[in-house]
Write a protein that holds these residues in place. Sequence first.
Motif: not given
Length: 116
Positions: A38-39, A42-43, A51, A56, A58, A61, A64, A93
Amino acid sequence: MFASNLNAGWNSDVCDCTDDISICVKGTLCPFYLAGKNKADADGRRMTFLDMLVCPCEYWTRQQIRSKYTMGFEPCVDAFTSTVLCPCVMCQNARELQARKRVHSSEYKPSTLDME
């Protein structure tokens, strides 16, 4: 009022975990993998092994995702749901990122002018 804010701007509800069984299974059996994916999504980058090791939060995230897709700023709602319903939020997410990726990839169709 609070319940209606839980899903404002999202393509699915927080508790729609079974809408996509593969995401639900990943979130249940490999939460570190799904959170890392997810992170990275999103990036806008590829996921790395790091990762998964540095799982990370949530909440961040989610913030973001909201910012990236201009879904409104709901820090209290996100803090609550990310704390109390973390596995469900993680799956939501992932579903959101997957849906947005599908929409964006179908919007852009290269033409012959793009190739010149």
